[in-house]
Design a protein around this motif. Structure first.
Motif, PDB file in Angstrom:
ATOM      1  N   UNK A 230      12.861  17.898 -24.042  1.00  0.00           N
ATOM      2  CA  UNK A 230      11.776  17.179 -23.378  1.00  0.00           C
ATOM      3  C   UNK A 230      12.235  16.610 -22.045  1.00  0.00           C
ATOM      4  N   UNK A 231      11.403  16.723 -21.046  1.00  0.00           N
ATOM      5  CA  UNK A 231      11.688  16.130 -19.744  1.00  0.00           C
ATOM      6  C   UNK A 231      10.950  14.801 -19.663  1.00  0.00           C
ATOM      7  N   UNK A 232      11.163  14.043 -18.613  1.00  0.00           N
ATOM      8  CA  UNK A 232      10.491  12.756 -18.492  1.00  0.00           C
ATOM      9  C   UNK A 232      10.270  12.424 -17.025  1.00  0.00           C
ATOM     10  N   UNK A 233       9.362  11.513 -16.804  1.00  0.00           N
ATOM     11  CA  UNK A 233       9.131  11.007 -15.461  1.00  0.00           C
ATOM     12  C   UNK A 233       8.604   9.589 -15.582  1.00  0.00           C
TER      13      UNK A 233
ATOM     14  N   UNK B  31       0.863  -1.173   0.000  1.00  0.00           N
ATOM     15  CA  UNK B  31       0.000   0.000   0.000  1.00  0.00           C
ATOM     16  C   UNK B  31       0.904   1.228   0.000  1.00  0.00           C
ATOM     17  N   UNK B  32       0.720   2.099  -0.972  1.00  0.00           N
ATOM     18  CA  UNK B  32       1.590   3.261  -1.127  1.00  0.00           C
ATOM     19  C   UNK B  32       0.764   4.535  -1.047  1.00  0.00           C
ATOM     20  N   UNK B  33       1.079   5.368  -0.044  1.00  0.00           N
ATOM     21  CA  UNK B  33       0.369   6.620   0.175  1.00  0.00           C
ATOM     22  C   UNK B  33       1.313   7.778  -0.140  1.00  0.00           C
ATOM     23  N   UNK B  34       0.929   8.620  -1.087  1.00  0.00           N
ATOM     24  CA  UNK B  34       1.695   9.811  -1.434  1.00  0.00           C
ATOM     25  C   UNK B  34       1.104  10.993  -0.673  1.00  0.00           C
ATOM     26  N   UNK B  35       1.890  11.614   0.193  1.00  0.00           N
ATOM     27  CA  UNK B  35       1.430  12.744   1.002  1.00  0.00           C
ATOM     28  C   UNK B  35       2.063  14.022   0.459  1.00  0.00           C
ATOM     29  N   UNK B  36       1.239  14.914  -0.069  1.00  0.00           N
ATOM     30  CA  UNK B  36       1.753  16.133  -0.696  1.00  0.00           C
ATOM     31  C   UNK B  36       1.067  17.365  -0.122  1.00  0.00           C
ATOM     32  N   UNK B  37       1.838  18.387   0.159  1.00  0.00           N
ATOM     33  CA  UNK B  37       1.274  19.633   0.682  1.00  0.00           C
ATOM     34  C   UNK B  37       0.345  20.305  -0.316  1.00  0.00           C
ATOM     35  N   UNK B  38       0.679  20.143  -1.597  1.00  0.00           N
ATOM     36  CA  UNK B  38      -0.129  20.791  -2.631  1.00  0.00           C
ATOM     37  C   UNK B  38      -0.536  19.726  -3.650  1.00  0.00           C
ATOM     38  N   UNK B  39      -0.704  20.107  -4.875  1.00  0.00           N
ATOM     39  CA  UNK B  39      -1.064  19.191  -5.943  1.00  0.00           C
ATOM     40  C   UNK B  39       0.149  18.362  -6.333  1.00  0.00           C
ATOM     41  N   UNK B  40      -0.040  17.065  -6.542  1.00  0.00           N
ATOM     42  CA  UNK B  40       1.080  16.232  -6.967  1.00  0.00           C
ATOM     43  C   UNK B  40       1.384  16.465  -8.442  1.00  0.00           C
ATOM     44  N   UNK B  41       2.590  16.142  -8.834  1.00  0.00           N
ATOM     45  CA  UNK B  41       3.076  16.269 -10.213  1.00  0.00           C
ATOM     46  C   UNK B  41       2.865  17.664 -10.794  1.00  0.00           C
ATOM     47  N   UNK B  42       3.359  18.696 -10.116  1.00  0.00           N
ATOM     48  CA  UNK B  42       3.188  20.048 -10.654  1.00  0.00           C
ATOM     49  C   UNK B  42       3.927  20.263 -11.974  1.00  0.00           C
ATOM     50  N   UNK B  43       4.897  19.379 -12.268  1.00  0.00           N
ATOM     51  CA  UNK B  43       5.638  19.524 -13.521  1.00  0.00           C
ATOM     52  C   UNK B  43       4.799  19.176 -14.749  1.00  0.00           C
ATOM     53  N   UNK B  44       3.683  18.477 -14.546  1.00  0.00           N
ATOM     54  CA  UNK B  44       2.781  18.167 -15.659  1.00  0.00           C
ATOM     55  C   UNK B  44       1.786  19.314 -15.821  1.00  0.00           C
TER      56      UNK B  44
ATOM     57  N   UNK C  77       6.490   6.616 -14.353  1.00  0.00           N
ATOM     58  CA  UNK C  77       5.437   6.194 -13.447  1.00  0.00           C
ATOM     59  C   UNK C  77       5.241   4.702 -13.697  1.00  0.00           C
ATOM     60  N   UNK C  78       4.033   4.270 -14.045  1.00  0.00           N
ATOM     61  CA  UNK C  78       3.847   2.902 -14.497  1.00  0.00           C
ATOM     62  C   UNK C  78       4.030   2.888 -16.009  1.00  0.00           C
ATOM     63  N   UNK C  79       4.191   1.702 -16.564  1.00  0.00           N
ATOM     64  CA  UNK C  79       4.558   1.602 -17.977  1.00  0.00           C
ATOM     65  C   UNK C  79       3.536   2.236 -18.903  1.00  0.00           C
ATOM     66  N   UNK C  80       2.280   2.287 -18.491  1.00  0.00           N
ATOM     67  CA  UNK C  80       1.265   2.884 -19.360  1.00  0.00           C
ATOM     68  C   UNK C  80       1.511   4.378 -19.578  1.00  0.00           C
ATOM     69  N   UNK C  81       2.264   4.991 -18.668  1.00  0.00           N
ATOM     70  CA  UNK C  81       2.417   6.446 -18.706  1.00  0.00           C
ATOM     71  C   UNK C  81       3.859   6.877 -18.897  1.00  0.00           C
ATOM     72  N   UNK C  82       4.800   6.032 -18.579  1.00  0.00           N
ATOM     73  CA  UNK C  82       6.221   6.381 -18.427  1.00  0.00           C
ATOM     74  C   UNK C  82       6.704   7.428 -19.419  1.00  0.00           C
TER      75      UNK C  82
END
Length: 228
Positions: free
Chosen positions: A218-221, A69-82, A223-228
């Motif tokens: 171009x930058x990259x990130x 179980x993976x919980x991402x805790x972020x002060x603001x919106x996640x992935x602001x680079x997108x 995630x899972x393979x569907x999005x990588x």
């Protein structure tokens, strides 16, 4: 020893940022550096990742892929680079379908120990109230800090508000004969960027005009393979 040279290249790197939260020194609290060097046990079923940027998402996807179980805790919106809303929505949808949880506008306020120096739980302030999550693994992904303090004491270079060394397109600092490359110049903190900056600086030092600016590529990130 004293060396004389026409040019100087600063490739000092960066280190993980820390927050000095209560409990951050407990065994079971890691960052991208200590995770590789110091992890000596098999984490339990729940992982708490603090941060919403590239490092948090990439490592979060890895932890999720191990079945935890993976919980991402972020002060603001996640992935602001997108910046593209459709891409961000799609990436989030794919990760949620894989079982990841995103607690936005939330903040880790305390890491609780078990009395023997090991992480036992994380207290997280969310818009819905205070949540306590049982976990033995907290991953801090709060970005990086430039290793520029020492050189700043001896050389009067222009730094930004986070301590990264400012450079122009030729990798020159505010002192033209001094160049800076890699993580010490700021994000993206990636090998390809450090390599390109190093090559750019070397070409200019050798007399061939060369320019590079990471934002032009171009930058990259991952995630899972569907999005990588």
């Amino acid at each position: 020893l004293e060396f004389h040279a026409k040019n100087l290249v600063l490739a000092l790197g960066a280190r993980p940022a820390i927050s000095n939260l209560p409990g951050e020194q407990l065994n079971g609290v890691f960052n991208y550096q200590s995770f590789v060097e110091m992890l000596d046990y098999e984490p339990g079923n729940t992982v708490v990742v603090v941060g919403g940027g590239r490092t948090a998402i990439e490592y979060g996807c890895f932890f999720n892929a191990t079945g935890r179980r993976t919980i991402i805790v972020a002060r603001h919106q996640v992935m602001p680079m997108l910046k593209d809303a459709e891409s961000r929505t799609y990436a989030l949808q794919m990760m949620v379908e894989q079982g990841m949880e995103f607690w936005e506008n939330a903040e880790l306020i305390h890491i609780q120990g078990d009395g023997m120096g090991k992480v036992q739980a994380a207290s997280i302030q969310t818009p819905q109230g205070l949540m306590n999550v049982d976990t033995d693994f907290v991953f801090m992904a709060l970005g990086g800090r430039a290793n520029s303090e020492l050189v700043a004491k001896t050389i009067d270079l222009d730094l930004d508000d986070k301590g990264f060394i400012k450079v122009n397109r030729r990798m020159q600092t505010s002192i033209p004969a001094i160049y800076a490359v890699g993580d010490v110049t700021g994000p993206p903190m990636e090998m390809f960027k450090a390599r390109k900056e190093g090559v750019c600086a070397a070409k200019n030092i050798m007399g061939k005009v060369s320019e590079y600016r990471a934002i032009d590529y171009p930058d990259f990130m991952h995630t899972h393979y569907e999005v990588s």
